[in-house]
Design a protein around this motif. Structure first.
Motif, short mmCIF file in Angstrom:
data_model
loop_
_atom_site.label_atom_id
_atom_site.label_comp_id
_atom_site.label_asym_id
_atom_site.label_seq_id
_atom_site.Cartn_x
_atom_site.Cartn_y
_atom_site.Cartn_z
N PHE A 142 -16.01 0.06 -3.00
CA PHE A 142 -16.98 0.66 -3.92
C PHE A 142 -16.55 2.08 -4.28
CE2 PHE A 142 -20.56 3.65 -4.13
CZ PHE A 142 -21.16 3.24 -5.30
N ALA B 109 -13.47 2.26 -6.52
CA ALA B 109 -13.78 1.90 -7.91
C ALA B 109 -14.59 3.00 -8.58
CB ALA B 109 -14.53 0.57 -7.96
N LEU B 110 -15.48 3.63 -7.81
CA LEU B 110 -16.32 4.70 -8.37
C LEU B 110 -15.46 5.88 -8.82
CD1 LEU B 110 -19.31 5.50 -8.82
CD2 LEU B 110 -19.18 6.71 -6.64
N GLU C 114 -12.42 5.74 -9.90
CA GLU C 114 -11.76 5.34 -11.15
C GLU C 114 -12.68 5.53 -12.35
OE1 GLU C 114 -9.39 1.68 -8.90
OE2 GLU C 114 -10.79 1.27 -10.54
N LEU C 115 -13.99 5.36 -12.12
CA LEU C 115 -14.96 5.47 -13.22
C LEU C 115 -15.46 6.90 -13.40
CD1 LEU C 115 -17.07 2.24 -12.57
CD2 LEU C 115 -15.32 2.58 -14.32
N GLY C 116 -14.92 7.83 -12.58
CA GLY C 116 -15.30 9.23 -12.74
C GLY C 116 -16.56 9.61 -12.00
N GLY C 117 -17.03 8.78 -11.07
CA GLY C 117 -18.25 9.08 -10.32
C GLY C 117 -18.02 10.11 -9.22
#
Lengths: 336, 336
Positions: free
Chosen positions: A90, A93-94, A96-99
């Motif tokens: 998680f 992936a976060l 990678e999404l800029g979170g």
């Protein structure tokens, strides 16, 4: 803390106050020591929620989660926080999404945060949610957030105020602590189940676990009603010192005490809990301090590495409480 | 769909309308066919959000996610949905805690839902969030939710109305469909970027991907303004039929058509898009249908198994659009 209570260790209830890792270890020892069966709910654990925060839109309760995972046997022993057998996909992936990613949430751990947040948003209380999750994960003790209202521990530093997890994780305890406050505490209601347990004439002991006094126990005591209830109970209040040989076992306790101008000693711990504690449990490494302390002191090994260590400390603490309670009852009888 | 548009395929923009898996495959083919570089934003993909729903307190956008993962190369090819290299530890832990588990969210996939929900709650539009995530994952096309307002596809069944994902996943498409409606559509505003793309004189083609006409394309057309914009554009509107040899490639399209009393044929698809489509692309298996269709038809292989299949179909569709547009321009010139 009034002497002369009627509670009996055998049938009476025990209340523990605790924060995260160190406190959770003793809480587990107490749960084991107090046994299972019909007496299974003899232990009530009041947990600090001053460290709770919002992250990624989720409500995180670090101390409650540590206690839950520890008592459920789901905690990671090597890392010291979070769940065993954890994965981190998680978080990867976060990123990678800029979170935001300064506070790591494992894939399994995340289930607790998502489900708690959903149930809170649906209007359920934190107490009800934690109670249900504790039952589902096989915990026998009552797990009680100190309050269902928001209390937020704020750390004052020369560069301004920091919410606790920002200080603790994002800034890795680097800033100098010049003060600590508990936003919202004045308006928070204490957990009703905790207040009921503390008012129970059958209460046989209150154990303040070896958690950080300033960051983990003080927030609990800052909730109106809890300190007074501890002062009123006939059961002995036993504080287990988090200091071992002039150092804290884990976390920023010693660093903060120094920054606040306090000596890292049993005396400082005793002074901090003056008017509240009936007895102090200190480590063998600090045995010499016992003679200088004004309140009854019990010396034992307080380091908890193995499960046996936890059980041994729990037994020692409960025995010490028993001794103090019987002495109090004897005094009350002779005064009558 | 007016003949005589001025758009040029080379420099003009292409708008694709699509739902999930089948549509996403052609969208990927179109992105590849239209190339990269300065022309990289030539493709705008309007995606159905009628399947969106709230689950575990999170906003899930199944079709948008499928298109995002497919175009970013992150999708799982075997399973057909979600991310490749996925783990399921969140879901396993959630079940232990008593959480809802009828809709499986992978650990990596979850990052998208948590981050989108957080940003929506902070006031950002779905369009802005999806656009940012598409850029971060290397997607060149513009990914456009059909609307930033909630539109919810409702499936009518003999046992009552079901939100789409309940019908599709929870009930595995078992109930008989007696009707389909789009709650909220009347009050939804179309995506402004989509409306701008459709009004662009440089628009060279609109491609309706081989998605379910009733469940994936109709919700897009139900948003006020979009159908009219498709009717007004000078660019040819090309529908790629989701039917192959009298069957749907995937999903409940054929079952639903039968339940709604419709024949599973190219004719039914053509009739469904009457007044909107300028051309129909059908599969080789249905080549015999071409003679019976009133509108221009192109026959090619529409099954997309490999990446080469996707590219081949995209090229064929764009060529067909080019032919129709040039024919329209020739007609317009001869009428002038």
């Amino acid at each position: 803390m009034t002497p002369g209570g009627e509670g009996m260790m055998q049938g009476g209830r025990v209340v523990a106050l605790c924060g995260g890792v160190g406190g959770a270890k003793l809480a587990l020892g107490l749960e084991t020591a107090l046994g299972s069966g019909p007496d299974s709910e003899r232990l009530a654990i009041a947990v600090n929620t001053g460290d709770d925060f919002e992250y990624l839109g989720l409500r995180i309760s670090p101390d409650l989660d540590t206690v839950l995972y520890t008592l459920a046997g789901l905690n990671d022993l090597t890392r010291g926080w979070g769940r065993a057998d954890e994965t981190w996909n998680f978080m990867a992936a976060l990123k990678e999404l800029g979170g935001e990613s300064w506070f790591s949430l494992g894939d399994r751990d995340l289930a607790l945060h998502v489900e708690r947040t959903r149930r809170l948003q649906a209007g359920e209380t934190l107490t009800s949610i934690v109670g249900d999750m504790a039952r589902r994960t096989g915990i026998r003790a009552a797990l009680l957030p100190m309050s269902d209202d928001p209390v937020r521990t704020i750390v004052q530093t020369p560069d301004g105020a920091l919410p606790f997890q920002h200080y603790f994780v994002k800034h890795a305890c680097q800033p100098v602590v010049t003060g600590i406050s508990f936003a919202g505490a004045d308006d928070a209601a204490p957990n009703p189940a905790l207040m009921q347990a503390l008012a129970d004439p059958q209460l046989s002991a209150v154990i303040v676990c070896p958690s950080n006094p300033f960051l983990s126990i003080d927030p609990i005591l800052a909730v109106p009603g809890i300190r007074v209830a501890l002062q009123r109970t006939a059961a002995p209040v036993i504080v287990v010192s988090p200091i071992v040989g002039g150092q804290a076992v884990k976390g920023p306790t010693a660093k903060i005490m120094q920054e606040l101008g306090l000596e890292v000693t049993s005396q400082t711990i005793a002074a901090h809990y003056a008017g509240l504690a009936d007895g102090l449990v200190i480590d063998e490494a600090d045995a010499a301090d016992a003679a200088t302390l004004a309140l009854p002191t019990h010396v034992t090994r307080t380091l908890m590495r193995s499960h046996a260590d936890k059980r041994q400390l729990a037994d020692a603490v409960l025995d010490f409480a028993n001794t103090l309670r019987e002495a109090g009852q004897a005094r009350a009888r002779s005064a009558a």
